[in-house]
Design an enzyme around this catalytic site. Structure first.
Site, mmCIF file in Angstrom:
data_model
loop_
_atom_site.group_PDB
_atom_site.id
_atom_site.type_symbol
_atom_site.label_atom_id
_atom_site.label_comp_id
_atom_site.label_asym_id
_atom_site.label_seq_id
_atom_site.Cartn_x
_atom_site.Cartn_y
_atom_site.Cartn_z
ATOM 1 N N VAL A 151 0.827 -1.204 0.000
ATOM 2 C CA VAL A 151 0.000 0.000 0.000
ATOM 3 C C VAL A 151 0.862 1.256 0.000
ATOM 4 O O VAL A 151 0.690 2.155 -0.825
ATOM 5 C CB VAL A 151 -0.960 -0.007 1.219
ATOM 6 C CG1 VAL A 151 -1.721 1.306 1.312
ATOM 7 C CG2 VAL A 151 -1.927 -1.177 1.123
ATOM 8 N N LYS A 158 15.461 -2.562 2.707
ATOM 9 C CA LYS A 158 14.410 -2.246 1.728
ATOM 10 C C LYS A 158 14.639 -0.836 1.173
ATOM 11 O O LYS A 158 14.531 -0.598 -0.027
ATOM 12 C CB LYS A 158 13.043 -2.347 2.422
ATOM 13 C CG LYS A 158 11.871 -2.411 1.472
ATOM 14 C CD LYS A 158 10.550 -2.349 2.211
ATOM 15 C CE LYS A 158 10.053 -3.665 2.713
ATOM 16 N NZ LYS A 158 8.651 -3.589 3.202
ATOM 17 N N GLU A 165 -7.614 2.253 1.238
ATOM 18 C CA GLU A 165 -7.211 1.883 -0.115
ATOM 19 C C GLU A 165 -8.099 0.722 -0.581
ATOM 20 O O GLU A 165 -8.574 -0.068 0.211
ATOM 21 C CB GLU A 165 -5.738 1.470 -0.165
ATOM 22 C CG GLU A 165 -5.298 0.462 0.852
ATOM 23 C CD GLU A 165 -5.596 -0.982 0.454
ATOM 24 O OE1 GLU A 165 -5.629 -1.841 1.346
ATOM 25 O OE2 GLU A 165 -5.815 -1.241 -0.757
ATOM 26 N N LEU A 202 -7.005 -1.042 -3.477
ATOM 27 C CA LEU A 202 -6.217 -1.565 -4.593
ATOM 28 C C LEU A 202 -6.069 -3.081 -4.499
ATOM 29 O O LEU A 202 -5.938 -3.648 -3.428
ATOM 30 C CB LEU A 202 -4.862 -0.877 -4.662
ATOM 31 C CG LEU A 202 -3.956 -0.854 -3.435
ATOM 32 C CD1 LEU A 202 -3.024 -2.053 -3.424
ATOM 33 C CD2 LEU A 202 -3.131 0.417 -3.451
ATOM 34 N N GLU A 231 -3.930 -6.388 -5.472
ATOM 35 C CA GLU A 231 -2.571 -6.764 -5.881
ATOM 36 C C GLU A 231 -2.618 -7.294 -7.308
ATOM 37 O O GLU A 231 -3.551 -7.962 -7.707
ATOM 38 C CB GLU A 231 -2.018 -7.818 -4.926
ATOM 39 C CG GLU A 231 -1.760 -7.222 -3.542
ATOM 40 C CD GLU A 231 -1.230 -8.243 -2.576
ATOM 41 O OE1 GLU A 231 -1.542 -8.142 -1.380
ATOM 42 O OE2 GLU A 231 -0.511 -9.151 -3.022
ATOM 43 N N PHE A 285 -16.321 -10.912 -9.227
ATOM 44 C CA PHE A 285 -16.234 -11.609 -7.931
ATOM 45 C C PHE A 285 -17.311 -12.665 -7.775
ATOM 46 O O PHE A 285 -17.805 -12.932 -6.679
ATOM 47 C CB PHE A 285 -16.242 -10.595 -6.771
ATOM 48 C CG PHE A 285 -14.894 -9.925 -6.624
ATOM 49 C CD1 PHE A 285 -14.445 -9.078 -7.610
ATOM 50 C CD2 PHE A 285 -14.067 -10.195 -5.565
ATOM 51 C CE1 PHE A 285 -13.195 -8.505 -7.547
ATOM 52 C CE2 PHE A 285 -12.805 -9.613 -5.468
ATOM 53 C CZ PHE A 285 -12.370 -8.765 -6.472
ATOM 54 N N GLY A 291 -7.913 -15.872 -0.878
ATOM 55 C CA GLY A 291 -6.714 -15.830 -0.057
ATOM 56 C C GLY A 291 -6.280 -14.370 0.000
ATOM 57 O O GLY A 291 -7.104 -13.471 -0.189
ATOM 58 N N CYS A 324 -5.895 -9.498 2.789
ATOM 59 C CA CYS A 324 -6.965 -8.572 3.177
ATOM 60 C C CYS A 324 -8.269 -9.217 3.584
ATOM 61 O O CYS A 324 -8.778 -8.952 4.676
ATOM 62 C CB CYS A 324 -7.210 -7.588 2.037
ATOM 63 S SG CYS A 324 -5.798 -6.522 1.784
ATOM 64 N N LYS A 349 -3.228 -15.377 -5.941
ATOM 65 C CA LYS A 349 -3.950 -15.073 -7.181
ATOM 66 C C LYS A 349 -2.918 -14.772 -8.246
ATOM 67 O O LYS A 349 -1.727 -14.588 -7.934
ATOM 68 C CB LYS A 349 -4.903 -13.899 -6.972
ATOM 69 C CG LYS A 349 -4.198 -12.583 -6.757
ATOM 70 C CD LYS A 349 -5.240 -11.474 -6.670
ATOM 71 C CE LYS A 349 -4.677 -10.178 -7.143
ATOM 72 N NZ LYS A 349 -5.643 -9.086 -7.140
HETATM 73 C C1 UDX Z 1 -8.679 -7.240 -2.200
HETATM 74 C C2 UDX Z 1 -9.744 -6.221 -2.580
HETATM 75 O O1 UDX Z 1 -10.222 -6.519 -3.896
HETATM 76 C C3 UDX Z 1 -9.144 -4.821 -2.573
HETATM 77 O O2 UDX Z 1 -10.161 -3.877 -2.845
HETATM 78 C C4 UDX Z 1 -8.555 -4.556 -1.193
HETATM 79 O O3 UDX Z 1 -7.972 -3.263 -1.135
HETATM 80 C C5 UDX Z 1 -7.506 -5.589 -0.868
HETATM 81 O O4 UDX Z 1 -8.071 -6.898 -0.936
HETATM 82 P P1 UDX Z 1 -6.682 -8.495 -3.348
HETATM 83 O O5 UDX Z 1 -6.718 -9.285 -2.087
HETATM 84 O O6 UDX Z 1 -5.398 -7.948 -3.830
HETATM 85 O O7 UDX Z 1 -7.697 -7.222 -3.206
HETATM 86 O O8 UDX Z 1 -7.228 -9.448 -4.508
HETATM 87 P P2 UDX Z 1 -8.625 -9.722 -5.172
HETATM 88 O O9 UDX Z 1 -8.443 -9.563 -6.619
HETATM 89 O O10 UDX Z 1 -9.691 -8.978 -4.493
HETATM 90 O O11 UDX Z 1 -8.849 -11.290 -4.881
HETATM 91 C C6 UDX Z 1 -8.903 -11.697 -3.535
HETATM 92 C C7 UDX Z 1 -9.059 -13.221 -3.528
HETATM 93 O O12 UDX Z 1 -10.355 -13.583 -4.020
HETATM 94 C C8 UDX Z 1 -8.042 -13.957 -4.392
HETATM 95 O O13 UDX Z 1 -7.569 -15.101 -3.690
HETATM 96 C C9 UDX Z 1 -8.860 -14.394 -5.605
HETATM 97 O O14 UDX Z 1 -8.369 -15.614 -6.146
HETATM 98 C C10 UDX Z 1 -10.225 -14.593 -4.996
HETATM 99 N N1 UDX Z 1 -11.323 -14.427 -5.938
HETATM 100 C C11 UDX Z 1 -11.492 -13.230 -6.547
HETATM 101 C C12 UDX Z 1 -12.201 -15.476 -6.160
HETATM 102 O O15 UDX Z 1 -12.034 -16.559 -5.609
HETATM 103 N N2 UDX Z 1 -13.245 -15.305 -7.014
HETATM 104 C C13 UDX Z 1 -13.453 -14.114 -7.656
HETATM 105 O O16 UDX Z 1 -14.398 -14.013 -8.432
HETATM 106 C C14 UDX Z 1 -12.541 -13.039 -7.422
#
Ligand code: UDX
Length: 452
Positions: free
Chosen positions: A11, A35, A155, A157, A159, A271, A279, A282, A342
């Site tokens: 972040v 770092k 945030e 965002l 990853e 989603f 996983g 967050c 992911k």
């Molecule tokens: C998430 C939120 O999307 C973001 O807004 C927040 O700031 C941080 O956490 P992130 O964890 O980086 O972001 O990844 P994201 O793309 O949201 O996916 C989270 C998990 O859900 C991943 O393990 C992904 O494989 C899983 N996922 C996502 C599903 O299983 N199915 C989906 O349809 C979408």
């Protein structure tokens, strides 16, 4: 404007580089001097597409330091972007946050500074950070005490698309109980709100993006927006996975069900990808923190609790499916395709692959694995589990009794599946992400299973 960022993780670094790229002068601070040394040489400690490019293009507006005395004086906005890892109870560990707040308070030196919680912090932390800052200021020799206000700027965002989500966000949320703080943050984000900054060539502005909505509200609402957003996204995924259980029983195609409901504009298509589930650092942390915060008020959140329970069960279902197909797991060889939580990241926090590997190894399975990006980090952070890391997916297939697609990296869609089938002892693929082409794999001689 002059900005300081405390913490150069996913972040903090992304926020700092983006703000520098739109013209602000940004000092990024981290207590990890290794770092900071790498960042000074333009090297970033995480895998995030284009971040190194944007850092290079913005370095004239960026400085990296481990000294609060260098970073804080003169800053008009200070972002706190330190880790708030979960404790066993689910409540976040705020040790790093409190240390940062105290250090900021000791070094504040500007007419008026907005101190912004960017890390995901429990609801009510804004007031707590303010009291820590106040205490630190009062212990200073110059009793005049600098003027400051605390704000929340959560945030959103993801990853793997962090820069896109930062430069072209769906919305910007700022929360403060002092109007002056909201004005300062509005000025800071104006180029993004109005989309007037020149778009980087490698991160072009989407045609659909024009003005960005601003949610300017109070502290508690901004803090709760963050948790509610992540909890809802996690819930949406667990919902489609729960429906997937029934779809499998009745012979329905959960991908088709997801497509069919997602076309409803009130639901939306994203989603709703059924499979192994979520996983990452967050969803698990934030849903646990939300439940812990509710518990402090004597409240239960059964819907959020159910989302977590369903998500945990998906990992068990991978093992159950393999056991049902192979009858005996002990002594078998099973290959995992993908380790990162992911695609397009090397982040292994709460990655389903780790728990699945451990469950299989506990049952006497020889586990092999491949990941195009996260394998090196997996070796460093989880080498003791006993997974045999392979250089290619084909090496994983050798003499395997089953393959599990855990992370839907694009390269797995285009494998030579005929070759994979020939190398396997038993040509069985469990597609944990509904990402592979069932007919293509069946034509290649593989038995194709989906998780639900
Ligand atoms: C998430 C939120 O999307 C973001 O807004 C927040 O700031 C941080 O956490 P992130 O964890 O980086 O972001 O990844 P994201 O793309 O949201 O996916 C989270 C998990 O859900 C991943 O393990 C992904 O494989 C899983 N996922 C996502 C599903 O299983 N199915 C989906 O349809 C979408």
């Amino acid at each position: 404007m002059r900005v300081a960022i405390i913490g150069t993780g996913y972040v903090g670094l992304t926020t700092g580089v983006c703000l520098a790229s739109i013209g602000h002068r940004v000092a990024c601070l981290d207590t990890d001097q290794t770092k900071i040394a790498a960042l000074k040489n333009g090297k970033i400690p995480i895998f995030e597409p284009y971040l190194e490019d944007l850092l290079a293009d913005s370095q004239h507006n960026l400085e990296f330091t481990s000294s609060y005395a260098e970073a804080i004086p003169g800053a008009e906005v200070v972002f706190i972007a330190v880790g708030t890892p979960p404790t066993p109870s689910g409540a976040p560990n705020l040790e790093f946050l409190s240390q940062a707040a105290r250090s900021i308070g000791e070094h504040l030196d500007n007419d008026f500074t907005v101190v912004v919680n960017k890390s995901t912090v429990p609801i009510g932390s804004g007031n707590w950070v303010e009291s820590l800052l106040r205490d630190a200021c009062e212990q200073r020799s110059d009793r005049r005490g600098p003027e400051f206000a605390v704000a929340s700027n959560p945030e959103f965002l993801r990853e793997g698309s962090a820069l896109h989500d930062s430069l072209y966000p769906d919305r910007i949320v700022i929360g403060a109980d002092e109007p002056r703080a909201l004005e300062v943050l509005y000025t800071l984000y104006r180029p993004i709100l109005d989309q007037t900054f020149p778009a980087p060539t490698y991160l072009p502005r989407p045609e659909t993006v024009s003005a960005i909505p601003l949610v300017s509200t109070d502290l508690a609402s901004a803090e709760l927006i963050k948790y509610a957003a992540n909890a809802f996204l996690a819930l949406k995924i667990s919902f489609i996975n729960e429906i997937g259980l029934l779809a499998e029983r009745v012979g329905a195609d959960i991908s088709e069900v997801g497509r069919g409901i997602g076309l409803d504009s009130r639901i939306g298509p994203r989603f709703l990808n059924a499979g192994i589930g979520w996983g990452g650092s967050c969803f698990g942390k934030d849903t646990a923190a939300l439940i812990a915060t509710a518990g402090e008020y004597g409240l239960h959140l059964p819907i959020v609790e159910a989302a977590r329970k369903i998500n945990c069960r998906q990992r068990d279902r991978v093992v159950e499916k393999l056991l049902h197909e192979l009858k005996i797991l002990k002594g078998r060889s099973i290959g995992l395709l993908g380790l990162a939580f992911k695609p397009n990241t090397d982040d292994l926090r709460e990655a389903p692959a780790i728990e699945i590997a451990q469950k299989l190894i506990d049952r006497g399975v020889r586990v092999k694995a491949h990941d195009p990006i996260a394998a090196e980090r997996f070796c460093r952070e989880h080498g003791k589990i006993g997974v045999q890391l392979c250089r290619t997916p084909y090496e994983v297939a050798d003499a395997c009794d089953a393959l599990v697609l855990v992370t839907e990296w694009n390269e797995y869609r285009d494998l030579e599946w005929e070759c994979m089938a020939k190398r396997m002892r038993n040509p069985l693929v469990l597609d944990g992400r509904h990402a592979l082409d069932r007919e293509k794999l069946q034509r290649a001689g593989l038995r194709y299973l989906s998780l639900c």
